[in-house]
Write an enzyme that holds these catalytic residues in place. Structure first.
Site, short mmCIF file in Angstrom:
data_model
loop_
_atom_site.label_atom_id
_atom_site.label_comp_id
_atom_site.label_asym_id
_atom_site.label_seq_id
_atom_site.Cartn_x
_atom_site.Cartn_y
_atom_site.Cartn_z
N ASP A 144 0.85 -1.19 0.00
CA ASP A 144 0.00 0.00 0.00
C ASP A 144 0.89 1.24 0.00
OD1 ASP A 144 -2.45 1.32 -0.01
OD2 ASP A 144 -2.59 1.39 2.17
N LEU A 145 1.83 1.26 -0.92
CA LEU A 145 2.86 2.29 -0.93
C LEU A 145 2.37 3.50 -1.73
CD1 LEU A 145 5.65 2.41 0.36
CD2 LEU A 145 6.63 1.66 -1.80
#
Length: 267
Positions: free
Chosen positions: A162-163
């Protein structure tokens, strides 16, 4: 819920507590005078990410100061810069490069074996087949694309999962560091998709933004453009699926999936 951990780790509150949409409660605190963040996670995904944070050991990610499930104590970001603000302003290209560098840092080989709890990408995508069958259209295209990617995985590494602009923060002298991983494992290219789909649809969906950002990342990380856009399509379809299945408004994610599909067709 914080009192036990405040006493156990000798913490003093340093701001108002708040909750996230993913089942976590956080409180800014101080430990021996140093700024920290106390996080109590009730969602399974949030709790799995703590093991990956410990494995990174402060290299590319915030340092874990203490961890006893479900509580996690992290060093706190005090820098004034924001990648979301940069992206919405005149520094979107620089924000994209910072995110790309953050991913590369997290993907560096480590001496220790990664946590056994990491979720494989095929498991992460388990909601998409039913969505494709039920909804068709871009969801079917996303699942068809995801199947090909998952069956031909390359450069498999532990993934943040979830960068994006809100999960890479300014830690001052320590630089830009990641927080809040999902704790996945799979093709490293997957970690480069959230950063082209955020911080909002107005920014990510602006004319030319997807291809400009993608070109920066592909050059920086040695990614193949077609495969990168395929991951964007698969990721956006999965994101839209989760949103719709939970009763939310999925137009932004659907818009990005359709945009990625159009760019793929034009290659």
């Amino acid at each position: 819920m914080f009192e036990y951990w405040l006493a156990r780790w000798r913490l003093t509150p340093d701001g108002e507590a708040f909750a996230t949409a993913f089942g976590s409660h956080l409180m800014p605190v101080r430990q021996a005078g140093a700024a920290a963040m106390l996080k109590i996670a009730f969602g399974a995904e949030e709790r799995l990410g703590a093991a990956l944070m410990e494995w990174w050991a402060g290299d590319g990610a915030a340092r874990v100061l203490a961890h006893e499930d479900p509580a996690l104590l992290l060093e706190r970001a005090l820098g004034a810069r924001s990648l979301a603000a940069m992206a919405r302003g005149a520094d979107d290209d620089e924000a994209t490069r910072i995110l790309g560098a953050a991913a590369a840092g997290l993907h560096r080989p480590r001496a220790l074996r990664p946590p056994a709890s990491l979720v494989p990408l095929p498991v992460w995508f388990r909601a998409l087949p039913a969505s494709a069958q039920k909804r068709g259209g871009v969801f079917a295209a996303a699942w068809s694309t995801a199947q090909g990617l998952l069956a031909s995985a390359r450069d498999v590494v532990p993934l943040h999962g979830d960068l994006h602009h809100g999960n890479v923060l300014d830690f001052g002298p320590r630089g830009w560091l990641a927080i809040d991983p999902k704790g996945l494992i799979g093709e490293r290219g997957y970690d480069y998709v959230g950063m082209v789909c955020n911080p909002d649809i107005e920014t990510a969906g602006a004319p030319g933004a997807l291809m400009r950002r993608s070109a920066i990342l592909c050059a920086q990380a040695g990614l193949e453009m077609r495969r990168h856009l395929q991951w964007v399509l698969a990721y956006a379809g999965l994101s839209a699926t989760w949103t719709l299945d939970s009763g939310g408004e999925a137009t932004p994610a659907i818009t990005l999936a359709e945009l990625a599909a159009r760019e793929l067709a034009a290659l």
